[in-house]
Design a protein around this motif. Structure first.
Motif, PDB file in Angstrom:
ATOM      1  N   GLU A  63      24.837 -66.560  56.676  1.00 55.91           N
ATOM      2  CA  GLU A  63      24.497 -66.237  55.292  1.00 55.91           C
ATOM      3  C   GLU A  63      24.966 -64.876  54.786  1.00 55.91           C
ATOM      4  O   GLU A  63      24.788 -64.570  53.614  1.00 55.91           O
ATOM      5  N   ARG A 111      22.432 -63.632  50.134  1.00 60.90           N
ATOM      6  CA  ARG A 111      22.573 -64.597  51.227  1.00 60.90           C
ATOM      7  C   ARG A 111      23.445 -65.745  50.752  1.00 60.90           C
ATOM      8  O   ARG A 111      23.181 -66.317  49.692  1.00 60.90           O
ATOM      9  N   ARG A 119      16.332 -71.034  45.355  1.00 57.63           N
ATOM     10  CA  ARG A 119      17.218 -70.569  46.439  1.00 57.63           C
ATOM     11  C   ARG A 119      18.536 -70.114  45.827  1.00 57.63           C
ATOM     12  O   ARG A 119      19.308 -70.908  45.317  1.00 57.63           O
TER      13      ARG A 119
HETATM   14 MG    MG Z   1      16.231 -68.517  54.600  1.00 55.10          MG
END
Ligand code: MG
Ligand code: ATP
Length: 411
Positions: A63, A111, A119
């Motif tokens: 990430e 990330r 997210r």
């Molecule tokens: Mg995570």
């Protein structure tokens, strides 16, 4: 037209007040517990995260935003807030600082993940770090701080899950048992877990692949392998939470996604927003400071995802009542003289601490009123030649519609 990079978001002026509200409440809550702000760079040497976060974690293996700078140094945009804080503590505080050292930060975090609701590739975290205390009461303080913030914001339906993943001594016994269990099922697991098996079997418990999750569901639990010291620490944590009336569930499944955790791990999960429900994750990391080159210093903290927090707040209509950021006065001008007059009146009012706007677009009076409405100005003063010669104006309160006549010089 350029598009925004995948997984990132703008906060437009109309919405900034929501962020200011959450950030202000977070800062005030941190202050109530005696935590002060620390600011560290958005990027660090890549090595820091390899050491701090751990080479077998998802963050490090998949990430990170890592690149070579023009001096050929490997640089990484921070994928979490704690490692940079630990580095700053070792370099700038540890020599002369008094313990405990209690810090908070609000920072962007990067990330490279598959973007979806809750997210992002750039998100923001409010985090706190308490360095120097081994006591489970330090864990209780950190958890209480998060809970106080949620309470202050009015959040409902949050579950606090706690677990202990022990110290390196308990971990050695546990790893042996875990490897015995997983060893027989290694062939059924994903490639990555197969490589984690030797290097860091605990990480397998954090794998997001369905087939691996099924297997780990019945794996031995680390909580059953705690040494006496870790056991009594966990008992101390529970007793402390009971004492301050914070409800929790012991959830032996949580291990968290970073290698630096020892003993306590915890998560606050919202039942309001589905899959990405973990709003806050944290725990104890007694080895991290040593890991990044400092003197051994126990530590505990958390990271809270602010985008997710805002999603939960909005889903529970908890932002609706927050006051928007609007000006105190809109000065409408009828004609050239009035505009010049308003320019000076605005300066005067601002000098007294008021926020003021007036027309910069040569709008008609009607259009100026429309604009004042749109920006939700608290009061409007209409100024024309009559008002200038009589030195009297009417102040219209835009919420109540009430008008009051006042001497210009006494506003
Ligand atoms: Mg995570
Ligand atoms: P998850 O299991 O959801 O990936 P995590 O274990 O990676 O979370 P942490 O590293 O503990 O999360 O980060 C602390 C908090 O930051 C999370 O609880 C979450 O609220 C938020 N967060 C983490 N990753 C993201 C992301 N990609 N986008 C938005 N918020 C995030």
């Amino acid at each position: 037209m350029y598009t925004i990079p995948k997984g990132t978001k703008d906060v437009l002026c109309e919405d900034a007040y929501k962020w200011h509200y959450v950030e202000k409440t977070a800062k005030e809550t941190a202050a109530k517990f005696g935590f002060r702000e620390i600011r560290t760079p958005v990027f660090e040497h890549t090595e820091l995260f390899l050491r701090g976060v751990g080479e077998t974690t998802d963050i490090v293996t998949k990430e990170m935003y890592t690149f070579l700078d023009k001096g050929n140094r490997s640089i990484t945009l921070k994928p979490e807030g704690t490692a940079g804080v630990a580095r700053a503590f070792v370099g700038g505080v540890q020599q002369n600082g008094t313990l405990p050292y209690k810090m908070y930060y609000i920072t962007p975090v990067f990330r490279y993940e598959r973007p979806q609701a809750g997210r992002l590739r750039e998100h923001h975290q409010f985090g706190v770090e308490l360095y120097g205390s081994e006591s489970p009461l330090a864990d209780v303080e950190v958890i209480s701080l998060a809970k106080s913030l949620f309470d202050e914001l009015g959040l409902k339906d949050l579950t606090l899950n706690i677990n202990s993943i022990g110290c390196s001594a308990c971990r050695a016994n546990y790893n042996a048992a875990l490897k015995k269990y997983l060893g027989e099922r290694l062939g059924e697991m994903c490639k990555e877990c197969q490589s984690r098996f030797e290097k860091n079997p605990l990480r397998i418990l954090d794998c997001k692949e369905e087939k691996c999750k099924e297997i780990t569901a019945n794996a031995p639990k680390v909580i059953d392998f705690l040494c006496d010291d870790c056991k009594s620490h966990f008992e101390g944590l529970k007793a402390g939470l009971d004492a301050v009336g914070i409800e929790y569930k012991v959830n032996p499944q949580i291990v968290r996604g970073l290698d630096y955790y020892t003993k306590t791990v915890f998560e606050f999960v919202s039942n309001a927003i589905g899959a990405q429900g973990t709003v806050c994750g944290g725990g104890r990391y007694d080895k991290l400071v040593e890991e990044v080159g400092g003197k051994p210093t126990p530590a505990v903290g958390f990271g809270m995802g602010l985008e997710r927090l805002l999603i939960v707040l909005e889903s529970q209509s908890l932002i609706d009542g927050v006051e928007k950021e609007t000006v105190d006065y809109y000065l409408a001008s009828i004609g050239e003289n009035a505009l010049e007059f308003n320019l000076r009146l605005a300066a005067k009012l601002r000098a007294k601490g008021k926020s003021v706007e007036f027309d910069l677009m040569n709008k008609s009076v009607k259009a100026q009123m429309k604009y004042a409405n749109k920006i939700e100005a608290k009061s409007v003063i209409v100024v024309g030649d009559d008002e200038i010669s009589s030195r009297k104006v009417r102040i219209k309160n835009m919420q109540t519609g009430e008008e009051t006549e006042t001497d210009i010089d006494s506003i």
